[in-house]
Scaffold this motif. Structure first.
Motif, PDB file in Angstrom:
ATOM      1  N   ASP A  87       5.800  38.468 -93.759  1.00  0.00           N
ATOM      2  CA  ASP A  87       6.802  37.958 -92.823  1.00  0.00           C
ATOM      3  C   ASP A  87       6.181  37.197 -91.649  1.00  0.00           C
ATOM      4  O   ASP A  87       6.906  36.566 -90.886  1.00  0.00           O
ATOM      5  CB  ASP A  87       7.609  39.141 -92.273  1.00  0.00           C
ATOM      6  N   LEU A  88       4.870  37.238 -91.481  1.00  0.00           N
ATOM      7  CA  LEU A  88       4.280  36.629 -90.285  1.00  0.00           C
ATOM      8  C   LEU A  88       4.133  35.125 -90.445  1.00  0.00           C
ATOM      9  O   LEU A  88       3.611  34.641 -91.432  1.00  0.00           O
ATOM     10  CB  LEU A  88       2.897  37.222 -89.982  1.00  0.00           C
ATOM     11  N   ASP A  89       4.572  34.419 -89.417  1.00  0.00           N
ATOM     12  CA  ASP A  89       4.448  32.973 -89.387  1.00  0.00           C
ATOM     13  C   ASP A  89       3.197  32.626 -88.574  1.00  0.00           C
ATOM     14  O   ASP A  89       3.173  32.815 -87.358  1.00  0.00           O
ATOM     15  CB  ASP A  89       5.705  32.385 -88.734  1.00  0.00           C
ATOM     16  N   ALA A  90       2.172  32.170 -89.264  1.00  0.00           N
ATOM     17  CA  ALA A  90       0.922  31.839 -88.574  1.00  0.00           C
ATOM     18  C   ALA A  90       0.147  30.854 -89.433  1.00  0.00           C
ATOM     19  O   ALA A  90       0.513  30.596 -90.583  1.00  0.00           O
ATOM     20  CB  ALA A  90       0.082  33.098 -88.337  1.00  0.00           C
ATOM     21  N   VAL A  91      -0.890  30.293 -88.869  1.00  0.00           N
ATOM     22  CA  VAL A  91      -1.791  29.422 -89.623  1.00  0.00           C
ATOM     23  C   VAL A  91      -3.008  30.270 -89.996  1.00  0.00           C
ATOM     24  O   VAL A  91      -3.688  30.805 -89.130  1.00  0.00           O
ATOM     25  CB  VAL A  91      -2.220  28.203 -88.777  1.00  0.00           C
ATOM     26  N   TRP A  92      -3.244  30.383 -91.306  1.00  0.00           N
ATOM     27  CA  TRP A  92      -4.321  31.243 -91.806  1.00  0.00           C
ATOM     28  C   TRP A  92      -5.510  30.370 -92.185  1.00  0.00           C
ATOM     29  O   TRP A  92      -5.398  29.473 -93.027  1.00  0.00           O
ATOM     30  CB  TRP A  92      -3.827  32.048 -93.017  1.00  0.00           C
ATOM     31  N   HIS A  93      -6.642  30.643 -91.546  1.00  0.00           N
ATOM     32  CA  HIS A  93      -7.846  29.821 -91.746  1.00  0.00           C
ATOM     33  C   HIS A  93      -8.867  30.565 -92.608  1.00  0.00           C
ATOM     34  O   HIS A  93      -9.189  31.716 -92.333  1.00  0.00           O
ATOM     35  CB  HIS A  93      -8.541  29.540 -90.415  1.00  0.00           C
ATOM     36  N   MET A  94      -9.428  29.853 -93.581  1.00  0.00           N
ATOM     37  CA  MET A  94     -10.590  30.363 -94.305  1.00  0.00           C
ATOM     38  C   MET A  94     -11.829  29.848 -93.580  1.00  0.00           C
ATOM     39  O   MET A  94     -12.006  28.637 -93.431  1.00  0.00           O
ATOM     40  CB  MET A  94     -10.563  29.873 -95.755  1.00  0.00           C
ATOM     41  N   ILE A  95     -12.693  30.766 -93.136  1.00  0.00           N
ATOM     42  CA  ILE A  95     -13.869  30.341 -92.368  1.00  0.00           C
ATOM     43  C   ILE A  95     -15.183  30.678 -93.070  1.00  0.00           C
ATOM     44  O   ILE A  95     -16.258  30.407 -92.537  1.00  0.00           O
ATOM     45  CB  ILE A  95     -13.884  30.995 -90.962  1.00  0.00           C
ATOM     46  N   GLY A  96     -15.094  31.300 -94.257  1.00  0.00           N
ATOM     47  CA  GLY A  96     -16.307  31.683 -94.975  1.00  0.00           C
ATOM     48  C   GLY A  96     -16.593  30.742 -96.130  1.00  0.00           C
ATOM     49  O   GLY A  96     -15.761  29.914 -96.508  1.00  0.00           O
ATOM     50  N   HIS A  97     -17.756  30.904 -96.699  1.00  0.00           N
ATOM     51  CA  HIS A  97     -18.135  30.076 -97.839  1.00  0.00           C
ATOM     52  C   HIS A  97     -17.159  30.304 -99.006  1.00  0.00           C
ATOM     53  O   HIS A  97     -16.827  31.438 -99.325  1.00  0.00           O
ATOM     54  CB  HIS A  97     -19.563  30.417 -98.281  1.00  0.00           C
ATOM     55  N   VAL A  98     -16.702  29.207 -99.608  1.00  0.00           N
ATOM     56  CA  VAL A  98     -15.770  29.301-100.727  1.00  0.00           C
ATOM     57  C   VAL A  98     -16.494  28.935-102.018  1.00  0.00           C
ATOM     58  O   VAL A  98     -17.058  27.842-102.128  1.00  0.00           O
ATOM     59  CB  VAL A  98     -14.568  28.345-100.550  1.00  0.00           C
ATOM     60  N   GLN A  99     -16.463  29.843-102.979  1.00  0.00           N
ATOM     61  CA  GLN A  99     -16.984  29.495-104.303  1.00  0.00           C
ATOM     62  C   GLN A  99     -15.945  28.633-105.005  1.00  0.00           C
ATOM     63  O   GLN A  99     -14.753  28.921-104.936  1.00  0.00           O
ATOM     64  CB  GLN A  99     -17.228  30.757-105.120  1.00  0.00           C
ATOM     65  N   SER A 100     -16.420  27.596-105.690  1.00  0.00           N
ATOM     66  CA  SER A 100     -15.494  26.644-106.315  1.00  0.00           C
ATOM     67  C   SER A 100     -14.489  27.338-107.234  1.00  0.00           C
ATOM     68  O   SER A 100     -13.336  26.938-107.310  1.00  0.00           O
ATOM     69  CB  SER A 100     -16.269  25.600-107.113  1.00  0.00           C
ATOM     70  N   ASN A 101     -14.921  28.403-107.923  1.00  0.00           N
ATOM     71  CA  ASN A 101     -13.999  29.046-108.867  1.00  0.00           C
ATOM     72  C   ASN A 101     -12.895  29.839-108.161  1.00  0.00           C
ATOM     73  O   ASN A 101     -11.992  30.351-108.808  1.00  0.00           O
ATOM     74  CB  ASN A 101     -14.770  29.930-109.864  1.00  0.00           C
ATOM     75  N   LYS A 102     -12.943  29.917-106.830  1.00  0.00           N
ATOM     76  CA  LYS A 102     -11.871  30.590-106.098  1.00  0.00           C
ATOM     77  C   LYS A 102     -10.907  29.605-105.438  1.00  0.00           C
ATOM     78  O   LYS A 102     -10.032  30.003-104.667  1.00  0.00           O
ATOM     79  CB  LYS A 102     -12.464  31.514-105.040  1.00  0.00           C
ATOM     80  N   ALA A 103     -11.060  28.305-105.744  1.00  0.00           N
ATOM     81  CA  ALA A 103     -10.257  27.296-105.057  1.00  0.00           C
ATOM     82  C   ALA A 103      -8.758  27.544-105.210  1.00  0.00           C
ATOM     83  O   ALA A 103      -7.995  27.397-104.252  1.00  0.00           O
ATOM     84  CB  ALA A 103     -10.621  25.905-105.575  1.00  0.00           C
ATOM     85  N   ALA A 104      -8.328  27.934-106.407  1.00  0.00           N
ATOM     86  CA  ALA A 104      -6.891  28.115-106.632  1.00  0.00           C
ATOM     87  C   ALA A 104      -6.332  29.243-105.768  1.00  0.00           C
ATOM     88  O   ALA A 104      -5.260  29.118-105.174  1.00  0.00           O
ATOM     89  CB  ALA A 104      -6.623  28.395-108.119  1.00  0.00           C
ATOM     90  N   ARG A 105      -7.074  30.324-105.671  1.00  0.00           N
ATOM     91  CA  ARG A 105      -6.610  31.430-104.821  1.00  0.00           C
ATOM     92  C   ARG A 105      -6.630  31.019-103.353  1.00  0.00           C
ATOM     93  O   ARG A 105      -5.740  31.378-102.582  1.00  0.00           O
ATOM     94  CB  ARG A 105      -7.495  32.670-105.015  1.00  0.00           C
ATOM     95  N   VAL A 106      -7.637  30.277-102.985  1.00  0.00           N
ATOM     96  CA  VAL A 106      -7.771  29.877-101.583  1.00  0.00           C
ATOM     97  C   VAL A 106      -6.592  29.006-101.137  1.00  0.00           C
ATOM     98  O   VAL A 106      -6.053  29.203-100.053  1.00  0.00           O
ATOM     99  CB  VAL A 106      -9.130  29.164-101.363  1.00  0.00           C
ATOM    100  N   VAL A 107      -6.162  28.071-101.971  1.00  0.00           N
ATOM    101  CA  VAL A 107      -5.054  27.211-101.523  1.00  0.00           C
ATOM    102  C   VAL A 107      -3.737  27.982-101.469  1.00  0.00           C
ATOM    103  O   VAL A 107      -2.834  27.613-100.721  1.00  0.00           O
ATOM    104  CB  VAL A 107      -4.871  25.928-102.370  1.00  0.00           C
TER     105      VAL A 107
END
Ligand SMILES: *Cc1c(COP(=O)(O)O)cnc(C)c1O
Length: 251
Positions: free
Chosen positions: A74-94
């Motif tokens: 329910d929270l309205d906020a902007v969620w930032h990823m600030i850690g290293h992203v492995q390419s195979n996690k791109a779908a989950r990240v977006v």
């Protein structure tokens, strides 16, 4: 006497420090986005800080944020990823984040772009609501993470490769490149990291000279112990964890 300060009290102190640093630089504290770094802290603490008025949060692990986000639908906020992203996690990240502040390669950017393109329809509808842009499929906000710390294990793309990556991101239709992020080496005396913040700003200015003065408005730099220096050197976003939530337990 010695009761721990509440999150609201910590927030008030951090905002005072932001305002004071901004004033020294002839800027307004309101121009600076506070991104609360909630890694290792439970969802309830995020909710508490949200109630106190914070609207930007950052996490560095996909798995951890996935389980916490499920408790904060329910929270309205902007969620930032600030850690290293492995390419195979791109779908989950977006699906899980509104901004990826740690893009450090073209390969990752391409994966994020593709993942954003193929977001399931229900996610798109959720995004459409309340955000109201002309493009129903919002672009993913990204920052390029620049490697400021010479230590080999530290993440980010090297400074000399930034202009080329900026250029290469332009044609990706589902990404919106907003600026640069950087983490200098840790120094007890924050004055010693001032040159790193200056370098990041100068790098941004150099890219601007090439891409136009509207490009890369965001400079994400400064953490709990050095954000004042970062603001004096032009930070528009600071990433603050322990000064808000208290010390993290060492893993
Ligand atoms: C953990 C972290 C922060 C926050 O650090 P604090 O010192 O707790 O404020 C900021 N940026 C990045 C990239 C981090 O990993």
């Amino acid at each position: 006497m010695n009761t721990a300060p509440t999150l609201a009290e910590n927030l008030a102190r951090v905002r005072e420090r932001i305002d004071a640093a901004a004033a020294r630089a002839g800027r307004l504290g309101d121009e600076i986005t506070l991104v609360a770094i909630s890694k290792t802290h439970p969802a309830e603490r995020i909710r508490e800080l949200h109630e106190a008025g914070v609207r930007h949060f950052g996490e560095n692990r996909v798995q951890e944020w996935e389980s916490k986000r499920a408790r904060l639908p329910d929270l309205d906020a902007v969620w930032h990823m600030i850690g290293h992203v492995q390419s195979n996690k791109a779908a989950r990240v977006v699906r899980l984040f509104d901004s990826v502040d740690s893009v450090d390669s073209l390969a990752l950017a391409e994966r994020l772009n593709k993942a954003k393109e193929s977001l399931p329809a229900e996610d798109m509808e959720r995004e459409e609501k309340g955000k109201g842009g002309e493009d129903p499929r919002q672009r993913l906000r990204v920052l390029i993470e620049v490697k400021l710390d010479p230590e080999p294990a530290k993440s980010g793309i090297s400074e000399e490769n930034v202009p080329r990556l900026v250029e290469a991101l332009q044609p990706l239709p589902h990404l919106e490149l907003r600026g640069l992020m950087g983490v200098p080496p840790y120094c007890d005396d924050p004055e010693q990291v001032r040159p790193y913040f200056q370098r990041l700003r100068e790098l941004r200015d150099a890219v601007r000279a090439q891409m136009g003065r509207e490009s890369l408005p965001v400079l994400s730099m400064g953490m709990s112990h050095d954000f004042e220096v970062a603001i004096e050197e032009g930070a528009t976003e600071v990433r603050v964890g322990s000064a808000l939530f208290g010390e993290r337990r060492k893993a």
